[in-house]
Enzyme design. Structure first.
Site, PDB file in Angstrom:
ATOM      1  N   ASN A 257     -11.770  29.887 -42.796  1.00 20.96           N
ATOM      2  CA  ASN A 257     -11.793  30.132 -44.245  1.00 20.96           C
ATOM      3  C   ASN A 257     -13.235  30.346 -44.721  1.00 20.96           C
ATOM      4  O   ASN A 257     -13.495  31.224 -45.539  1.00 20.96           O
ATOM      5  CB  ASN A 257     -11.168  28.953 -44.997  1.00 20.96           C
ATOM      6  CG  ASN A 257      -9.662  29.118 -45.121  1.00 20.96           C
ATOM      7  OD1 ASN A 257      -9.202  29.879 -45.958  1.00 20.96           O
ATOM      8  ND2 ASN A 257      -8.920  28.442 -44.284  1.00 20.96           N
TER       9      ASN A 257
ATOM     10  N   LEU B 278     -12.403  17.482 -43.686  1.00 25.72           N
ATOM     11  CA  LEU B 278     -11.369  16.456 -43.508  1.00 25.72           C
ATOM     12  C   LEU B 278     -11.754  15.082 -44.028  1.00 25.72           C
ATOM     13  O   LEU B 278     -10.974  14.150 -43.974  1.00 25.72           O
ATOM     14  CB  LEU B 278     -10.977  16.379 -42.024  1.00 25.72           C
ATOM     15  CG  LEU B 278     -10.377  17.702 -41.495  1.00 25.72           C
ATOM     16  CD1 LEU B 278     -10.003  17.583 -40.026  1.00 25.72           C
ATOM     17  CD2 LEU B 278      -9.152  18.110 -42.320  1.00 25.72           C
TER      18      LEU B 278
ATOM     19  N   HIS C  48      -5.636  23.213 -49.990  1.00 29.49           N
ATOM     20  CA  HIS C  48      -4.683  22.396 -49.234  1.00 29.49           C
ATOM     21  C   HIS C  48      -3.545  23.293 -48.773  1.00 29.49           C
ATOM     22  O   HIS C  48      -2.998  24.058 -49.586  1.00 29.49           O
ATOM     23  CB  HIS C  48      -4.162  21.254 -50.126  1.00 29.49           C
ATOM     24  CG  HIS C  48      -3.257  20.325 -49.394  1.00 29.49           C
ATOM     25  ND1 HIS C  48      -3.730  19.380 -48.502  1.00 29.49           N
ATOM     26  CD2 HIS C  48      -1.912  20.221 -49.380  1.00 29.49           C
ATOM     27  CE1 HIS C  48      -2.700  18.719 -47.990  1.00 29.49           C
ATOM     28  NE2 HIS C  48      -1.593  19.209 -48.500  1.00 29.49           N
TER      29      HIS C  48
ATOM     30  N   ASP D 299      -6.533  15.221 -52.501  1.00 27.84           N
ATOM     31  CA  ASP D 299      -5.508  16.181 -52.966  1.00 27.84           C
ATOM     32  C   ASP D 299      -4.905  15.838 -54.322  1.00 27.84           C
ATOM     33  O   ASP D 299      -3.745  16.114 -54.567  1.00 27.84           O
ATOM     34  CB  ASP D 299      -4.368  16.247 -51.928  1.00 27.84           C
ATOM     35  CG  ASP D 299      -4.900  16.629 -50.558  1.00 27.84           C
ATOM     36  OD1 ASP D 299      -4.352  16.166 -49.559  1.00 27.84           O
ATOM     37  OD2 ASP D 299      -5.893  17.379 -50.520  1.00 27.84           O
TER      38      ASP D 299
END
Ligand code: GRF
Length: 186
Positions: free
Chosen positions: A13, A83, A102, A143
């Site tokens: 990414n 992470l 996510h 998240d």
């Protein structure tokens, strides 16, 4: 614009984001920070000629990451497969400047503790008919920050976690750079 990219793993990414801005001739200073000495993202940084460094979890706890972030003066901090829980003191100092992606439709399958990197297995186990990506602001908890963007893809009964991972990665590569570009223009 200064963009700090945080990645713990392969960094596909991060590479995709850098290439997107370069292909569009949008001037950005990228800086990659990983927490793993052997993270493949470091190879990508070398290939892309982007400065990169390792700041370990322990160093995060010692304030090294905060000092580095302050030095880099980022307009945006992008977690792209990072992470670790982002240090709360940095979140507090950079409100609405830290975003995360996510690989699921939050609030479903969120929180590292529950599913960690087995999100796609959970999607299969729960017989979901769709999944996708969520780009959100980072808060003190995994998240849970305000959602910025979501994109969906159908899940069919024959899909394995790998099939789902491939569909989700496609969504990430398509949407993440555009969301970042928009945030930088706002
Ligand atoms: C992506 O699937 C992202 O959604 C998740 O971690 C993965 C990172 O992949 N947070 P990569 O390191 O960018 O290839």
């Amino acid at each position: 614009k200064n963009i700090v990219l945080m990645a713990s793993g392969s960094g596909s990414n991060a590479e995709n984001i850098i290439c997107f801005f370069r292909d569009k001739n949008i001037l950005c200073n990228f800086h990659i920070i990983t927490n793993k000495k052997d993270a493949f993202v470091l190879e990508r940084a070398k290939k892309l000629n982007v400065p990169a460094e390792v700041i370990t979890k322990k160093q995060n706890e010692e304030g090294v990451l905060l000092d580095r972030i302050n030095e880099l003066k980022p307009d945006l901090i992008v977690l792209a497969g990072y992470l670790l829980l982002f240090p709360a003191e940095i979140v507090a100092l950079y409100p609405n400047k830290i975003i995360n992606i996510h690989p699921a439709l939050l609030p479903k399958f969120g929180g590292k503790g529950m599913y960690g990197s087995f999100v796609h297995e959970a999607v299969v186990a729960h017989k979901e008919s769709e999944t996708g990506i969520t780009i959100h602001y980072v808060s003190e908890h995994y998240d849970e920050g305000a959602v910025i963007f979501q994109a969906k893809t159908p899940v069919v009964v024959t899909d394995t976690p790998l099939d789902i991972a491939n569909k989700v990665h496609k969504l990430e590569y398509e949407h993440f750079p555009k969301v970042i570009e928009k945030l930088l223009n706002d």
